[in-house]
Motif scaffolding. Sequence first.
Motif, PDB file in Angstrom:
ATOM      1  N   UNK A   1       0.812  -1.206   0.000  1.00 23.26           N
ATOM      2  CA  UNK A   1       0.000   0.000   0.000  1.00 23.26           C
ATOM      3  C   UNK A   1       0.855   1.270   0.000  1.00 23.26           C
ATOM      4  N   UNK A   2       2.126   1.086  -0.361  1.00 23.41           N
ATOM      5  CA  UNK A   2       3.021   2.232  -0.493  1.00 23.41           C
ATOM      6  C   UNK A   2       3.291   2.544  -1.944  1.00 23.41           C
ATOM      7  N   UNK A   3       3.312   3.804  -2.265  1.00 30.29           N
ATOM      8  CA  UNK A   3       3.605   4.262  -3.624  1.00 30.29           C
ATOM      9  C   UNK A   3       5.055   4.768  -3.635  1.00 30.29           C
ATOM     10  N   UNK A   4       5.994   3.805  -3.754  1.00 32.30           N
ATOM     11  CA  UNK A   4       7.408   4.168  -3.652  1.00 32.30           C
ATOM     12  C   UNK A   4       8.271   3.044  -4.210  1.00 32.30           C
ATOM     13  N   UNK A   5       9.528   3.353  -4.381  1.00 29.16           N
ATOM     14  CA  UNK A   5      10.535   2.384  -4.814  1.00 29.16           C
ATOM     15  C   UNK A   5      10.605   1.253  -3.778  1.00 29.16           C
ATOM     16  N   UNK A   6      10.808   0.033  -4.255  1.00 26.56           N
ATOM     17  CA  UNK A   6      10.876  -1.114  -3.333  1.00 26.56           C
ATOM     18  C   UNK A   6      12.298  -1.315  -2.841  1.00 26.56           C
ATOM     19  N   UNK A   7      12.442  -2.168  -1.813  1.00 28.83           N
ATOM     20  CA  UNK A   7      13.774  -2.517  -1.317  1.00 28.83           C
ATOM     21  C   UNK A   7      14.639  -3.088  -2.429  1.00 28.83           C
ATOM     22  N   UNK A   8      14.079  -3.993  -3.214  1.00 29.14           N
ATOM     23  CA  UNK A   8      14.838  -4.635  -4.304  1.00 29.14           C
ATOM     24  C   UNK A   8      15.333  -3.599  -5.319  1.00 29.14           C
ATOM     25  N   UNK A   9      14.468  -2.615  -5.587  1.00 26.02           N
ATOM     26  CA  UNK A   9      14.844  -1.582  -6.559  1.00 26.02           C
ATOM     27  C   UNK A   9      15.905  -0.645  -5.991  1.00 26.02           C
ATOM     28  N   UNK A  10      15.815  -0.343  -4.714  1.00 26.74           N
ATOM     29  CA  UNK A  10      16.906   0.423  -4.061  1.00 26.74           C
ATOM     30  C   UNK A  10      18.235  -0.296  -4.280  1.00 26.74           C
ATOM     31  N   UNK A  11      18.243  -1.588  -3.977  1.00 25.78           N
ATOM     32  CA  UNK A  11      19.482  -2.353  -4.021  1.00 25.78           C
ATOM     33  C   UNK A  11      20.076  -2.463  -5.417  1.00 25.78           C
TER      34      UNK A  11
END
Lengths: 313, 313
Positions: free
Chosen positions: B260-270
């Motif tokens: 329910x978050x509209x943001x970059x995911x942990x995987x995408x950060x990494x």
Amino acid sequence: MAQAPGPGKQVQIAHIATQHYLQNKTRIEIANETGLSRFKVGRLLDEAVSSGIVKIHIASPSGVRLDLSVQLRERFGLEHAVVVDVPSDADEVIQAKLGSTAGDLLREILTDEDVLGLTSGRTLNAMARSLSELPKCGVVQLAGVAGPIQETGLEIMRRVSAIAGVRPWTIYSPLVVSDAQAAVGIRRQPDTRQTFEQFNKVTVAVGSIGSWKPENSQMIKNRALDPSDREKLLERGVVAEFGATLITDTGSVVHDIDDRCIAISEEQWRAIPTVIAVAGGPTKTRAIRAVLASGLLKGLVTDAATAERLLGG
Amino acid sequence: MAQAPGPGKQVQIAHIATQHYLQNKTRIEIANETGLSRFKVGRLLDEAVSSGIVKIHIASPSGVRLDLSVQLRERFGLEHAVVVDVPSDADEVIQAKLGSTAGDLLREILTDEDVLGLTSGRTLNAMARSLSELPKCGVVQLAGVAGPIQETGLEIMRRVSAIAGVRPWTIYSPLVVSDAQAAVGIRRQPDTRQTFEQFNKVTVAVGSIGSWKPENSQMIKNRALDPSDREKLLERGVVAEFGATLITDTGSVVHDIDDRCIAISEEQWRAIPTVIAVAGGPTKTRAIRAVLASGLLKGLVTDAATAERLLGG
DNA sequence: GGAAGTTATGCTCATATGAGCAGTAGATAT
DNA sequence: ATATCTACTGCTCATATGAGCATAACTTCC
């Protein structure tokens, strides 16, 4: 056009500088670890210093002001210059500290092949009191007694020769006498004559400096110098005495009363390989500068404030 | 048995060290001038450093605390660590200084081949305000709006993309929404979908850090998170958020509300090569430590007091 | 005075570094 | 977009330096 480096480059430089200067890595090791060439690492290290990121300075971990000592030594062409901080400007405090420092320096310098020559004065008295050991070297008194009886060269001679474990060559005479004829008579006495014969064997001499302008000297108070004597000598430009050698601001030696002084001559001072003066305090600065200008000195032990005045002027 | 060197030797060492470290003479030049062997000069220089006569330290001529920056970088394995002094502990003052420092760092790092990703927050707003030039790189918003309208990612996006001279990839949405279904709907909107498709092109990302314990976060205030949500997440150990990525003290990511978050995911950060956090102040220290522990970060811009706390603990 | 132990010195040879230079990359002007 | 100028990079080869070692000098003990 080159700009100041940004924060990222500054940290890169600091990182490389830390590895080289603080962790002792070679440029090649750093190049291998960072992926830069050794030429680039070298340039960044140069920039670390030129930009002020790396600061190198001479500290004084032991109380000897090494920065001022090195400057004094280079400025005045000295072989030994030792500058120390003193806790106060009181003459007694300065004399005690300079005396003990001179004692430390002597212990380092002297060997049992040396012959040590000493003048008198409160600073040398403090030096004698601080000494606990010396090599078995000769000990020669270089000048008659300048001051009051409890701080005479005799006390210094007794102490120093006892520590060195040798018989001293002493001079039982005032520093200045009333006339040349009396001086001739004193020099003719067997003990005094034998001591004078030792002067050309002295290899290391230590003396204090008397100031005539401003007046802070044991010699100038000597009753054998009457007011007109003093007046004349001051008119001739005398500002300092070293032993009984009178010196002007420009370093010239004034010989007017040489024939009535019971002390080492200028020529004999100049023949000694290592001559060290021990003096400091505000009233002695001009006198120290004069003796330095004379070229007699190879060494000086002084306090930091005096060193700064000598270097600043 | 070796003793502490006497004053004479200390001055000799200081003199040689001055010539080498301050006047850049080689050991061979110094040996020629002093009559010592180059081996002896080398040993005296080593002693100069080991005895504390020569002091070498990393200074901070420009206000970047280079010593702390290097320590932070080594301790946490960062590629970029920039620590600055701040004039006061007030949040606004820290944010302004960290923001402008981050801006300086970005100017150094970015090229027109990069794609810059940004979250929101007051620190990034300060960064955006400090920028005056950037290369013509892509600019992508990485998270929906977390806070009050005047300090939104939208303002940051507008400013930064104007300076870079490009059209921004934006997200007109809150950071958190009421349920997963609503989030699916928002991500399906053409503009938002296209921005999400840019996430895998981002090469440099900059984000601020929100603290959940102690509470200093825009996200935690978001009304889409009701008290029981917050309670549950705090019980799960959440102490920090980076974008909308929730992180515990040990660096673990909590995925409870990802959908329910509209943001970059942990995987995408990494997947982003360079991720830099900009955060500081007493209330953020624990959160910063948590995000560092997550391994998400390649860089950190913070203030000196926070760096000291991070290094001390 | 001599023996034993410790400290200091100068050496060899491999490695590190510097200075000037040629070529490359970046910035500026047209 | 191209030409010109400036800054930066990596290279060669001579010089500087380091580390381990053998020898000398000094100190301590008997």
